[in-house]
Write a protein that holds these residues in place. Structure first.
Motif, PDB file in Angstrom:
ATOM      1  N   UNK A 125       0.841  -1.195   0.000  1.00  0.00           N
ATOM      2  CA  UNK A 125       0.000   0.000   0.000  1.00  0.00           C
ATOM      3  C   UNK A 125       0.877   1.246   0.000  1.00  0.00           C
ATOM      4  N   UNK A 126       0.368   2.303  -0.588  1.00  0.00           N
ATOM      5  CA  UNK A 126       1.101   3.564  -0.622  1.00  0.00           C
ATOM      6  C   UNK A 126       1.453   3.987   0.797  1.00  0.00           C
ATOM      7  N   UNK A 127       2.700   4.397   1.006  1.00  0.00           N
ATOM      8  CA  UNK A 127       3.108   4.853   2.327  1.00  0.00           C
ATOM      9  C   UNK A 127       2.293   6.069   2.779  1.00  0.00           C
ATOM     10  N   UNK A 128       1.807   6.864   1.847  1.00  0.00           N
ATOM     11  CA  UNK A 128       0.962   8.016   2.175  1.00  0.00           C
ATOM     12  C   UNK A 128      -0.490   7.546   2.259  1.00  0.00           C
ATOM     13  N   UNK A 129      -1.103   7.723   3.412  1.00  0.00           N
ATOM     14  CA  UNK A 129      -2.459   7.211   3.648  1.00  0.00           C
ATOM     15  C   UNK A 129      -3.531   8.295   3.569  1.00  0.00           C
ATOM     16  N   UNK A 130      -3.145   9.541   3.320  1.00  0.00           N
ATOM     17  CA  UNK A 130      -4.155  10.566   3.110  1.00  0.00           C
ATOM     18  C   UNK A 130      -4.097  11.687   4.132  1.00  0.00           C
ATOM     19  N   UNK A 131      -4.992  12.654   3.934  1.00  0.00           N
ATOM     20  CA  UNK A 131      -5.015  13.852   4.768  1.00  0.00           C
ATOM     21  C   UNK A 131      -6.395  14.098   5.377  1.00  0.00           C
ATOM     22  N   UNK A 132      -7.198  13.055   5.483  1.00  0.00           N
ATOM     23  CA  UNK A 132      -8.499  13.169   6.138  1.00  0.00           C
ATOM     24  C   UNK A 132      -8.351  12.901   7.635  1.00  0.00           C
TER      25      UNK A 132
END
Length: 411
Positions: free
Chosen positions: A110-117
């Motif tokens: 999975x992308x290491x960046x999980x979002x900004x929510x």
């Protein structure tokens, strides 16, 4: 699977605390803070997903932004929970370690960046057999490094029969905009009252026979005056909820999560966090290596539950406590005392305290005893694995004038 020496020498340092900021007194919340970080569930099974959320508080009700990341290794607060490798570096290492003939890109993390929510999701990252092989490669690298290298001592004990731990990182900022890459590269230069970096471990199931780990559930927060002699004073102040308690030693009032419960400054209250007993699990630790396979696990035992209380105003006694099966009960362990003093008893002029609250709450000098000011109260509970839960309520501090006179009583 081949060992990944260049990669593994840089990873798996132990740490579990926020980094780089001067903390307030633990129970006092007068500044931007992160009080809890939850993965629901705290253990991910193959093909499963966990939802990440944080208990982030800004007492001034200003904006908060989030940036979530994950790392397939255990990170350290000493380095702001930064992952020691990039995603491209790790995927290249994994591909190089796979047997010949495995097509490129078959296994994608999975992308290491999980979002900004405010919340984020993390899925089980690799097929379980590959994850077992990765765990065993890390354990082998630590063993080959030798006890004197410092590498083995920096790695938490891995048991690849049970689970493998990864890390989640949250960068919370007191602004409308999430943290940028430039900010992350210069975290030590950031205003630590505006940027908070924290982390959490999440377990990935490998072959445990225990039930899936769940979070402890705080079902409600209750309150009652500590002393019976305060009953008439409280009723005179218009706090009719007190009249529902016939016995202060046996009964509690459940705080409505939507409607603030009025309390009187200068009165001692007991507060209780009710933890759902069904959310406190029994589990077994692995038996020491070398025993009979039929005795793989030790005797089941209950999770230990740690309670922490926080407030924007006043003092909390017994702000931290433990539930240990056989020594006390959940109900007794979950009790604290809340007191907003009439005079300042604080040693910390920067912390929340009763006098500052009274001075900043003109409603307390109003003749209408129904007027008051907001008090926020939190109970955060953690079990001794990876589970965490919390609950917030609001109270309405009323009934005292600035000269110390209680409405409804004689001066």
């Amino acid at each position: 699977m081949r060992v990944l020496p260049a990669l593994l020498m840089a990873v798996l340092l132990v740490g579990a605390a926020c980094s780089g900021r001067r903390f307030e007194p633990p129970q006092s919340v007068s500044k931007f803070r992160v009080l809890g970080l939850q993965a629901g569930p705290p253990e991910i099974r193959p093909s499963g997903t966990t939802t990440l959320q944080a208990l982030v508080v800004r007492p001034d009700d200003g904006p908060v932004s989030y940036r979530w990341q994950w790392c397939p290794f255990a990170t350290t607060g000493g380095n702001y929970f930064e992952c020691p490798v990039t995603q491209d570096e790790l995927e290249a290492q994994i591909q190089a370690a796979l047997p010949d003939g495995v097509p490129p890109g078959l296994f994608q993390l999975p992308d290491f960046e999980l979002g900004t929510e405010p919340t984020a999701n993390l899925r089980y990252p690799l097929p379980q057999p590959l994850l077992v092989a990765l765990c065993e490669a890390i354990a082998q690298a630590a063993a080959q490094a030798g006890e004197d290298s410092g590498f083995a001592g920096a790695i938490p004990q891995l048991n690849c029969r049970e689970s493998y731990e990864v890390s989640v990182r949250l960068i919370a900022t007191a602004s409308d905009e999430p943290a940028t890459d430039e900010m992350l590269e210069n975290l030590r230069d950031q205003d630590q009252s505006e940027v908070i970096v924290t982390g959490k471990r999440v377990s990935l199931w490998l072959d445990s026979e225990n039930e899936q780990d769940i979070n402890p559930l705080v079902s409600e927060i209750e309150i009652r005056p500590k002393f019976e002699e305060d009953r008439e004073t409280l009723l005179d102040a218009g706090h009719v909820w007190v009249d529902t308690l016939e016995d202060f030693k046996e009964q509690w009032f459940a705080v409505d999560p939507e409607e603030p419960t009025p309390i009187l400054v200068g009165v001692v209250y007991e507060v209780r966090a009710r933890v759902d007993s069904d959310s406190v699990q029994f589990y077994s630790k692995l038996a020491p290596a070398g025993g009979d396979d039929s005795e793989r696990y030790q005797e089941p035992r209950s999770e230990v539950i740690a309670y922490s209380w926080y407030t924007t105003t006043g003092a909390l006694s017994n702000a931290q406590s433990l539930y240990v099966d056989g020594r006390n009960t959940l109900d007794k362990a979950g009790i604290s005392e809340l007191f907003i003093p009439l005079t300042d008893t604080s040693q910390d002029s920067d912390g929340a305290n009763g006098q500052r609250f009274i001075d900043s709450c003109p409603e307390l000098d109003d003749a209408d005893t129904q007027n008051g000011c907001d008090v926020r109260l939190w109970s955060v509970v953690r079990d001794d694995r990876r589970g965490q839960g919390w609950r917030e309520v609001r109270l309405l501090a009323t009934g005292i004038t600035t000269d110390g006179h209680r409405p409804g009583s004689e001066k």
